[in-house]
Write an enzyme that holds these catalytic residues in place. Structure first.
Site, PDB file in Angstrom:
ATOM      1  N   GLU A   4       0.834  -1.204   0.000  1.00  0.00           N
ATOM      2  CA  GLU A   4       0.000   0.000   0.000  1.00  0.00           C
ATOM      3  C   GLU A   4       0.870   1.256   0.000  1.00  0.00           C
ATOM      4  O   GLU A   4       2.075   1.199   0.187  1.00  0.00           O
ATOM      5  CB  GLU A   4      -0.910   0.027   1.238  1.00  0.00           C
ATOM      6  CG  GLU A   4      -2.355  -0.388   0.979  1.00  0.00           C
ATOM      7  CD  GLU A   4      -3.144   0.621   0.161  1.00  0.00           C
ATOM      8  OE1 GLU A   4      -2.554   1.608  -0.350  1.00  0.00           O
ATOM      9  OE2 GLU A   4      -4.350   0.432   0.007  1.00  0.00           O
ATOM     10  N   ASN A 134     -10.221   5.355   1.288  1.00  0.00           N
ATOM     11  CA  ASN A 134      -9.325   5.118   0.164  1.00  0.00           C
ATOM     12  C   ASN A 134      -9.529   6.198  -0.894  1.00  0.00           C
ATOM     13  O   ASN A 134     -10.387   7.070  -0.768  1.00  0.00           O
ATOM     14  CB  ASN A 134      -9.584   3.735  -0.453  1.00  0.00           C
ATOM     15  CG  ASN A 134      -8.651   2.675   0.097  1.00  0.00           C
ATOM     16  OD1 ASN A 134      -7.445   2.888   0.197  1.00  0.00           O
ATOM     17  ND2 ASN A 134      -9.203   1.533   0.485  1.00  0.00           N
ATOM     18  N   ASP A 184     -10.273   1.174  -4.388  1.00  0.00           N
ATOM     19  CA  ASP A 184      -9.139   1.253  -3.465  1.00  0.00           C
ATOM     20  C   ASP A 184      -8.389   2.568  -3.725  1.00  0.00           C
ATOM     21  O   ASP A 184      -9.007   3.584  -4.006  1.00  0.00           O
ATOM     22  CB  ASP A 184      -8.243   0.020  -3.610  1.00  0.00           C
ATOM     23  CG  ASP A 184      -7.570  -0.356  -2.291  1.00  0.00           C
ATOM     24  OD1 ASP A 184      -6.783   0.459  -1.778  1.00  0.00           O
ATOM     25  OD2 ASP A 184      -7.823  -1.453  -1.779  1.00  0.00           O
TER      26      ASP A 184
END
Length: 277
Positions: A4, A134, A184
């Site tokens: 991430e 997100n 995301d």
């Protein structure tokens, strides 16, 4: 395990990203194609440059100053440090030098997270009751912020003050996604196109500023997590992915899960601004 928070430092031609649950920060030097893994004392998810010697890192307990030469972390301000349920998740620096940062439950507890604005150490809660924050990104002129809750698959659009990155209006629905996978991480390019990684969809999807899907770029990993613009002209996408939550059988069908990818598709990217201390 959970790739991430990728970002790129044009000054050193270096990409950075996290393995959140593995408590690691990965440094990738394009000059010699080498990766260095740095251990972290807590779960981290967002990194931004301050200057040649320093960075800021968002973790489960707050925002820290990281000294590049030694990796030493120095607390700038706590954020939900007294809440053991949550950790940091998605975030991005605005052109004015302020940071938008999302938090979430470590087990994705419903509405346990929030989105904060952090400017020169001052923390302001913007949006509470978010499950999985997100897609935090900003329009090229700095007047629009986007964010999503992956739990509801709704991406919001909110007008902000370009001088401060603080909202000047209420968020409006930008995209109500009802396809396969979930919204995301995202970045917004020089033309205002939003490039969104689709968790469970194995792709990065491009949306116009009007919310129309323009294209999808497929990746060989199902759980894509976040893109970043990289290269001398910010013309390519680096995309992280995750293997967290996959069974042995699922991993056999998704052997590249958790890898980080560099895409050949040409984009009109932008470099990330520095965080202002």
């Amino acid at each position: 395990m959970l790739g991430e928070g990728p970002t790129y430092d044009r000054h050193t031609d270096t990409a950075w990203w996290f393995d959140i649950v593995g408590r690691k920060l990965i440094e990738y030097a394009f000059a010699d194609n080498t990766a260095t893994s740095h251990d972290l004392p807590a779960m981290g998810s967002v990194l931004a440059r301050v200057d040649a010697e320093r960075q800021v890192v968002a973790t489960e307990t707050g925002l820290y100053l990281r000294h590049r030469a030694t990796g030493r972390l120095e607390l700038i301000t706590p954020i939900e440090a007294d809440n053991p349920v949550t950790r940091s998740n998605d975030g991005r620096v605005h052109a004015c030098g302020a940071l938008w940062l999302g938090t979430m439950g470590k087990n994705a507890e419903a509405q346990a997270g929030a989105i904060y604005h952090v400017a020169r150490g001052v923390v302001t809660k913007l949006f509470p009751d978010i499950t999985i924050p997100n897609a935090i990104c900003f329009s090229p002129d700095g007047s629009i912020a986007y964010f999503a809750d992956t739990d509801t698959n709704r991406m919001m659009r909110v007008e902000i003050d370009p001088a401060t990155a603080l909202p000047i209006d209420e968020p409006q629905l930008f995209l109500d996604y009802r396809g396969a996978g979930g919204l995301d991480g995202a970045v917004c390019d020089a033309e205002g196109t939003i490039w969104n990684a689709r968790w469970g969809g194995g792709s990065v999807d491009a949306y116009s500023p009007k919310g129309k899907r323009l294209m999808s770029l497929s990746l060989p990993a199902g759980q894509t997590t976040c893109p970043a613009f990289v290269g001398a002209d910010a013309g390519r996408l680096l995309v992280t992915s995750a293997r967290q939550g996959l069974t042995a059988e699922q991993l056999a069908d998704d052997p590249h899960a958790g890898s980080t990818f560099l895409l050949d598709h040409k984009v009109k990217g932008r470099f990330e601004p520095d965080y202002s201390l």
